[in-house]
Design an enzyme around this catalytic site. Structure first.
Site, PDB file in Angstrom:
ATOM      1  N   ARG A  91      -1.448  17.376 -45.652  1.00  0.00           N
ATOM      2  CA  ARG A  91      -2.251  16.150 -45.603  1.00  0.00           C
ATOM      3  C   ARG A  91      -2.380  15.445 -46.947  1.00  0.00           C
ATOM      4  O   ARG A  91      -2.217  14.237 -47.033  1.00  0.00           O
ATOM      5  CB  ARG A  91      -3.674  16.461 -45.120  1.00  0.00           C
ATOM      6  N   THR A  92      -2.697  16.210 -47.983  1.00  0.00           N
ATOM      7  CA  THR A  92      -2.924  15.555 -49.277  1.00  0.00           C
ATOM      8  C   THR A  92      -1.626  14.898 -49.736  1.00  0.00           C
ATOM      9  O   THR A  92      -1.624  13.745 -50.186  1.00  0.00           O
ATOM     10  CB  THR A  92      -3.440  16.574 -50.310  1.00  0.00           C
ATOM     11  N   LYS A 151      13.969  26.971 -66.128  1.00  0.00           N
ATOM     12  CA  LYS A 151      14.615  27.210 -67.433  1.00  0.00           C
ATOM     13  C   LYS A 151      13.592  27.584 -68.491  1.00  0.00           C
ATOM     14  O   LYS A 151      13.923  27.724 -69.666  1.00  0.00           O
ATOM     15  CB  LYS A 151      15.364  25.956 -67.890  1.00  0.00           C
ATOM     16  N   HIS A 207     -11.169  19.590 -55.785  1.00  0.00           N
ATOM     17  CA  HIS A 207     -10.301  18.734 -54.965  1.00  0.00           C
ATOM     18  C   HIS A 207     -11.038  17.401 -54.831  1.00  0.00           C
ATOM     19  O   HIS A 207     -11.553  17.061 -53.766  1.00  0.00           O
ATOM     20  CB  HIS A 207     -10.093  19.416 -53.606  1.00  0.00           C
TER      21      HIS A 207
HETATM   22  C1  NCD Z   1      -7.677  21.805 -48.263  1.00  0.00           C
HETATM   23  C2  NCD Z   1      -7.164  22.295 -49.600  1.00  0.00           C
HETATM   24  O1  NCD Z   1      -5.953  22.268 -49.838  1.00  0.00           O
HETATM   25  O2  NCD Z   1      -8.002  22.675 -50.381  1.00  0.00           O
HETATM   26  N1  NCD Z   1      -6.720  21.107 -47.515  1.00  0.00           N
HETATM   27  C3  NCD Z   1      -6.556  19.787 -47.752  1.00  0.00           C
HETATM   28  O3  NCD Z   1      -6.307  19.351 -48.853  1.00  0.00           O
HETATM   29  N2  NCD Z   1      -6.746  18.976 -46.701  1.00  0.00           N
HETATM   30  C4  NCD Z   1      -8.357  22.843 -47.479  1.00  0.00           C
HETATM   31  C5  NCD Z   1      -7.643  24.127 -47.211  1.00  0.00           C
HETATM   32  O4  NCD Z   1      -6.479  24.315 -47.553  1.00  0.00           O
HETATM   33  O5  NCD Z   1      -8.295  24.969 -46.607  1.00  0.00           O
END
Ligand code: NCD
Length: 360
Positions: free
Chosen positions: A92-93, A121, A175
């Site tokens: 998703r991200t 490398k 995040h």
């Molecule tokens: C989350 C992450 O990567 O922290 N996913 C995301 O970015 N939508 C949550 C997760 O991986 O549980």
């Protein structure tokens, strides 16, 4: 691919000193003029910024409904290029950032693992990032190491050719853009009942290693009369640094292992998965913690306006039969991610006025 050499370690003068400062003293290093330049921590966002970004995301979303509007958006930043450096798994991200760039006309390049880059490398990640800055105007990174985005943004800002760095997830730490999309989703879900102010939110699951709940907790200081309920097994309780932050900002929170007991009290339930990738805990491998799962028989217990969120990916935490329930917001939430990230990039490149003017 075979690794030819161990990663080169480089010492950057001043980094340790900077790193050890409290975040409040560091945020200015990631600003340029009147704006946020690098997006590193959720603590960089204030209420004015959050409200503005939500408004901008709504405008982009509205414009994107028509061919003419989409074409206008695509003509905003066709002269910009972005690098997606995603060396930790992501669906998703990655996709929402990539599509957010494309909505605004930005060309994207990507690395999805270190195995095909010069890091095999032995090149240091700092040199790798500096290389991206030679070719592109924006770097979006996801990395398994806490503090990675912070360090690379800081290193780039010391050079004569910095570009903005957006943190798309830094290990179990932060995040921040997920927190933006979570806020945007919550504000939309509560649009008819006064927005996010005054709401009680449960966060459920692996709160210790889940970076999304950490970043979202930081953002709560921007809203009035919020209450949090942390629902987690003892071994995955929220860490003290976040609880100290909440105390400092007088945000009331409670902790419990009894998920069912709090269901009737909350306005939103934010589910998360067990983050096995960080685990040396043997239990986290063997156990799925079913008492922290949401099941159809729970729905009558929750308030009719209660929104159900999840950053996704899910495993067994939310039964798929709940997907049809109108308050299941997680599929809407992942789409919100694309709009709010487009808004963030438009803000970074200062084309936000053009977007808002289009609709006025
Ligand atoms: C989350 C992450 O990567 O922290 N996913 C995301 O970015 N939508 C949550 C997760 O991986 O549980």
């Amino acid at each position: 691919m075979e690794k030819y050499a161990e990663q080169t370690q480089q010492e950057f003068e001043g980094w340790e000193e900077f790193f050890n400062k409290p975040v409040d003293e560091k945020v200015n290093a990631f600003r340029s003029g009147d704006r946020i330049y690098d997006v590193i921590y959720a603590q960089q966002f204030d209420r004015k910024f959050l409200d503005y970004l939500c408004r901008l995301a709504d405008s982009i979303r509205l414009l994107a409904k028509t061919k003419v509007g989409q074409s206008k958006l695509r003509h905003l930043l066709p002269h910009k290029r972005a690098m997606l450096y995603f060396v930790q798994p992501s669906t998703r991200t990655f996709l929402s950032f990539q599509n957010a760039c494309h909505i605004l006309g930005i060309t994207t390049s990507e690395t999805r693992g270190t195995s095909t880059s010069s890091e095999v490398k032995g090149e240091s990640p700092e040199d790798t990032i500096r290389t991206f800055a030679s070719y592109v105007d924006l770097i979006i990174s996801r990395h398994p190491e806490a503090g990675f985005a912070e360090k690379t943004a800081w290193v780039l800002n010391q050079t004569d050719h910095p570009v903005p760095v957006l943190n798309g997830g830094s290990g179990p730490d932060q995040h921040p853009t997920q927190a933006l999309l979570d806020i945007y989703t919550l504000e939309r879900e509560f649009r008819t009942i006064g927005g996010l102010d005054g709401k009680k939110i449960a966060m459920v699951g692996d709160l210790k290693r889940g970076r999304t709940v950490r970043s979202l907790s930081y953002l709560m200081k921007n809203y009035q009369d919020i209450e949090l309920v942390y629902v987690a097994p003892e071994i995955f309780k929220m860490k003290d640094d976040i609880k100290e932050f909440l105390d400092k900002h007088r945000i009331p929170f409670t902790e419990t292992e009894d998920f069912e007991s709090i269901m009737p009290d909350v306005d939103a339930i934010y589910m998360t998965r067990i983050q096995n990738e960080y685990g040396s805990d043997p239990t986290s491998e063997a156990e799925t913690f079913p008492q922290f799962h949401l099941r159809p028989h729970h729905l009558p217990k929750i308030q009719t306006h209660c929104a159900i969120l999840h950053p996704l990916p899910r495993r067994y935490e939310i039964d798929i039969r709940i997907d049809k329930y109108p308050r299941a917001a997680y599929w809407r939430q992942e789409r919100c991610g694309m709009w709010i990230r487009a808004a963030l990039i438009a803000y970074i490149f200062r084309v936000d006025d053009e977007i808002l003017d289009e609709l006025s």
